[in-house]
Design a protein around this motif. Structure first.
Motif, PDB file in Angstrom:
ATOM      1  N   VAL A 162      -7.251  -1.434  -4.962  1.00 32.98           N
ATOM      2  CA  VAL A 162      -7.195  -0.023  -4.561  1.00 32.98           C
ATOM      3  C   VAL A 162      -8.603   0.565  -4.682  1.00 32.98           C
TER       4      VAL A 162
ATOM      5  N   ASP B 248       0.866  -1.180   0.000  1.00 30.73           N
ATOM      6  CA  ASP B 248       0.000   0.000   0.000  1.00 30.73           C
ATOM      7  C   ASP B 248       0.903   1.231   0.000  1.00 30.73           C
TER       8      ASP B 248
ATOM      9  N   ARG C 198      -0.940   2.784   7.304  1.00 28.56           N
ATOM     10  CA  ARG C 198      -1.815   1.619   7.217  1.00 28.56           C
ATOM     11  C   ARG C 198      -1.011   0.318   7.272  1.00 28.56           C
TER      12      ARG C 198
ATOM     13  N   LYS D  92     -22.127   4.287  -4.427  1.00 30.31           N
ATOM     14  CA  LYS D  92     -21.092   4.433  -5.458  1.00 30.31           C
ATOM     15  C   LYS D  92     -21.365   3.518  -6.647  1.00 30.31           C
TER      16      LYS D  92
HETATM   17  C1  UDX Z   1     -12.506  -1.903  -2.036  1.00 31.28           C
HETATM   18  C2  UDX Z   1     -12.418  -1.806  -3.545  1.00 31.28           C
HETATM   19  O1  UDX Z   1     -11.156  -1.436  -3.915  1.00 31.28           O
HETATM   20  C3  UDX Z   1     -13.490  -0.908  -4.070  1.00 31.28           C
HETATM   21  O2  UDX Z   1     -13.432  -0.771  -5.447  1.00 31.28           O
HETATM   22  C4  UDX Z   1     -14.748  -1.564  -3.704  1.00 31.28           C
HETATM   23  O3  UDX Z   1     -15.828  -0.925  -4.298  1.00 31.28           O
HETATM   24  C5  UDX Z   1     -14.867  -1.583  -2.213  1.00 31.28           C
HETATM   25  O4  UDX Z   1     -13.800  -2.267  -1.680  1.00 31.28           O
HETATM   26  P1  UDX Z   1     -11.718  -0.791   0.101  1.00 31.28           P
HETATM   27  O5  UDX Z   1     -10.821  -1.955   0.363  1.00 31.28           O
HETATM   28  O6  UDX Z   1     -12.931  -0.625   0.947  1.00 31.28           O
HETATM   29  O7  UDX Z   1     -12.165  -0.776  -1.421  1.00 31.28           O
HETATM   30  O8  UDX Z   1     -10.920   0.548   0.013  1.00 31.28           O
HETATM   31  P2  UDX Z   1      -9.875   1.143   0.992  1.00 31.28           P
HETATM   32  O9  UDX Z   1     -10.075   0.620   2.354  1.00 31.28           O
HETATM   33  O10 UDX Z   1      -9.884   2.611   0.740  1.00 31.28           O
HETATM   34  O11 UDX Z   1      -8.494   0.515   0.475  1.00 31.28           O
HETATM   35  C6  UDX Z   1      -7.825   0.865  -0.664  1.00 31.28           C
HETATM   36  C7  UDX Z   1      -6.327   0.964  -0.339  1.00 31.28           C
HETATM   37  O12 UDX Z   1      -5.598   1.129  -1.546  1.00 31.28           O
HETATM   38  C8  UDX Z   1      -5.954   2.129   0.566  1.00 31.28           C
HETATM   39  O13 UDX Z   1      -5.296   1.661   1.712  1.00 31.28           O
HETATM   40  C9  UDX Z   1      -5.014   2.977  -0.304  1.00 31.28           C
HETATM   41  O14 UDX Z   1      -3.979   3.582   0.413  1.00 31.28           O
HETATM   42  C10 UDX Z   1      -4.484   1.966  -1.294  1.00 31.28           C
HETATM   43  N1  UDX Z   1      -4.004   2.541  -2.549  1.00 31.28           N
HETATM   44  C11 UDX Z   1      -4.764   3.388  -3.244  1.00 31.28           C
HETATM   45  C12 UDX Z   1      -2.743   2.176  -3.018  1.00 31.28           C
HETATM   46  O15 UDX Z   1      -2.037   1.402  -2.375  1.00 31.28           O
HETATM   47  N2  UDX Z   1      -2.313   2.687  -4.219  1.00 31.28           N
HETATM   48  C13 UDX Z   1      -3.054   3.573  -4.925  1.00 31.28           C
HETATM   49  O16 UDX Z   1      -2.617   4.029  -5.992  1.00 31.28           O
HETATM   50  C14 UDX Z   1      -4.329   3.940  -4.430  1.00 31.28           C
END
Ligand code: UDX
Ligand code: UDX
Length: 454
Positions: free
Chosen positions: A85, A32, A37, A274
């Motif tokens: 993501v 990540d 996190r 969403k």
């Molecule tokens: C997930 C799915 O990704 C989403 O499309 C679905 O609809 C719901 O579940 P979720 O796991 O809930 O999303 O999202 P979140 O808890 O925000 O986790 C995404 C992670 O990706 C974050 O920790 C963020 O830091 C990371 N991330 C984001 C990356 O590591 N790289 C990036 O470029 C963008």
């Protein structure tokens, strides 16, 4: 075999922990960009609250489950890359407010292409608009390299609060792959991984587009049921029908079934709104305006339900709540999670605040998220202990169905409240007769009020 998962969130973290637990011969690395996190996953206090998750992580961490911010090395080593993501609703430009924002997804695809030194299977875990895999394949194959990237769709159907149960024993796992030789080969590799703990007949396979669209459709159907029963709850209130009785009566028809028929202040969570808005946007892009309007209405009923609840609070409290102390019991979008994304509590609290109510917010797991959601509102009190929080209150609004709220000592709470003491059960799960007998003015969803006042 090496698996890498990009995105250590609500979906990526628990899913990878389960794969590591069930497949001791696979090394799983979750990466990540958010260092905080990643550190939290390695600590005793995980970044998300999910019953049973801690034990599953502890079983494998350091053995075949790793958390890291070194995205490039994890990509290089991996045979399979899950991309999990976030794909939030776009807030700018074309499709703002409805379309999915795919910028993080594309960034991941570009990163994968840039650093890879071997062929990879890329698994879409995030919820994505139908035909996203096509765009991803173009990005991944956009230069001269001889590497092959096979994209599979494997949407997650887990719900927060029951994620571990859902992962351990899912209704089904869905994997979409292309009907080509490489597509089917990749698909079978993923099927074999899940077959380590899931019966083969529960592993469904389809083409990539069906799989992508099934995820959006599943969430749209679930949300539609909540909006349907909530629409009926408004009619119940106008006719002295009782929505719980109506739900029970229709839910016992096996063709309809009992689940997702609990009337409430409306659905929340990171997905439903969403995904429906995304579906609406997709339908419009294909010129299917009637279909788009149909699904749009599911979201509108959800907002209407929240507005109705607020209106009822204000009207019943003699048309003014200015200066009145209101205890918000529960802020998470549902029980057993600290997640507050799209929680109906956000809108409800903002509206009550605008009416100049004096708000006290209590939740066993979500007060820190609530503080972030309402950071611009001054003078709100956050108090985890519901008894302390209720002292001197004019009203209680129960917004999350935390089981422990059923067993509070409402008599003790009543004694410390101003009279008349109001309780608004936004989840229809408290014992209304009992509360009424204590002396409360009891309001719920889709049922007549229980009032001592004339
Ligand atoms: C997930 C799915 O990704 C989403 O499309 C679905 O609809 C719901 O579940 P979720 O796991 O809930 O999303 O999202 P979140 O808890 O925000 O986790 C995404 C992670 O990706 C974050 O920790 C963020 O830091 C990371 N991330 C984001 C990356 O590591 N790289 C990036 O470029 C963008
Ligand atoms: C949902 C889907 O269930 C899951 O399969 C998908 O992968 C992600 O989105 P989640 O957001 O965790 O999961 O919550 P869910 O349990 O589906 O509840 C969504 C919302 O609907 C909650 O706010 C809940 O309180 C509300 N709800 C649910 C009702 O108001 N009434 C019901 O009968 C059921």
């Amino acid at each position: 075999m090496n698996i890498c998962c990009i995105g250590a969130g609500y979906v990526g973290g628990p899913t990878m922990a389960m794969i590591a637990k069930k497949c001791s011969n696979i090394n799983v690395t979750v990466v990540d960009i958010n260092e905080e996190r990643i550190n939290a996953w390695q600590s005793d206090s995980l970044p998300i609250y999910e019953p049973g998750l801690y034990d599953v992580v502890q079983e494998s961490i350091g053995k075949n489950l790793f958390f890291s911010t070194d995205i490039d090395s994890a990509i290089k080593k991996a045979d399979i890359i899950f991309v999990s993501v976030n794909t939030p609703t776009k807030t700018f430009g074309e499709g703002a407010g409805r379309a999915s924002d795919l910028q993080y997804w594309e960034l991941c695809a570009r990163r994968i292409k840039e650093v890879s030194e071997s062929d990879k299977i890329i698994v879409e875990k995030s919820t994505l608009p139908v035909r996203t895999a096509e765009a991803m394949e173009r990005v991944l194959h956009s230069d001269e390299s001889n590497l092959h990237f096979e994209v599979l769709s494997n949407p997650e159907f887990l719900a927060e609060g029951t994620a571990i149960k859902d992962l351990e024993n899912p209704d089904r796992v869905l994997i979409g792959g292309h009907h080509t030789e490489t597509g089917q080969k990749a698909l079978n590799i993923l099927v074999d991984i899940y077959a380590n703990w899931i019966p083969r007949d529960k592993i469904l396979t389809s083409n990539v587009w069906s799989s992508e669209l099934s995820k959006l459709t599943a969430n749209a159907f679930l949300a539609q049921r909540v909006s349907s029963i909530n629409a009926i709850s408004a009619l119940c209130e106008a006719t002295e029908a009782d929505v719980t009785e109506v739900s029970h009566a229709i839910g016992t028809d096996s063709r309809i079934g009992a689940k997702f028929l609990k009337a409430s202040i409306g659905f929340g969570g990171s997905c439903f709104k969403k995904d429906i808005l995304n579906l609406v946007y997709l339908c419009e892009s294909y010129g299917l305006n009637e279909v788009a309007n149909y699904w749009q209405q599911v979201v509108e009923i959800n907002e209407y339900q929240q507005i109705r609840f607020i209106r009822q609070m204000i009207q019943s409290m003699f048309n003014t709540i200015a200066g009145k102390k209101i205890l918000i019991l529960g802020f998470a979008f549902k029980a057993d999670t600290g997640d507050t994304r799209e929680s109906p509590a956000i809108k409800i609290c903002r509206e009550l605040y605008n009416e100049k109510a004096d708000l006290v917010i209590s939740d066993p797991k979500a007060t820190s998220n609530a503080m972030k959601d309402l950071t611009d509102l001054k003078n709100i009190t956050y108090e985890e202990d519901p008894y302390k929080a209720a002292s001197g209150a004019d009203a209680i609004a129960v917004l999350t169905d935390w089981n422990e709220y059923k067993y509070l000592d409402y008599e003790k709470i009543f004694k410390g409240m101003r009279k008349p003491a109001f309780i608004f059960d936004g989840r229809n799960f408290l014992e209304h007769e009992h509360l009424f007998n204590i002396g409360y003015e009891v309001y719920s969803i889709g049922k007549g009020r229980l009032s001592h006042l004339h």
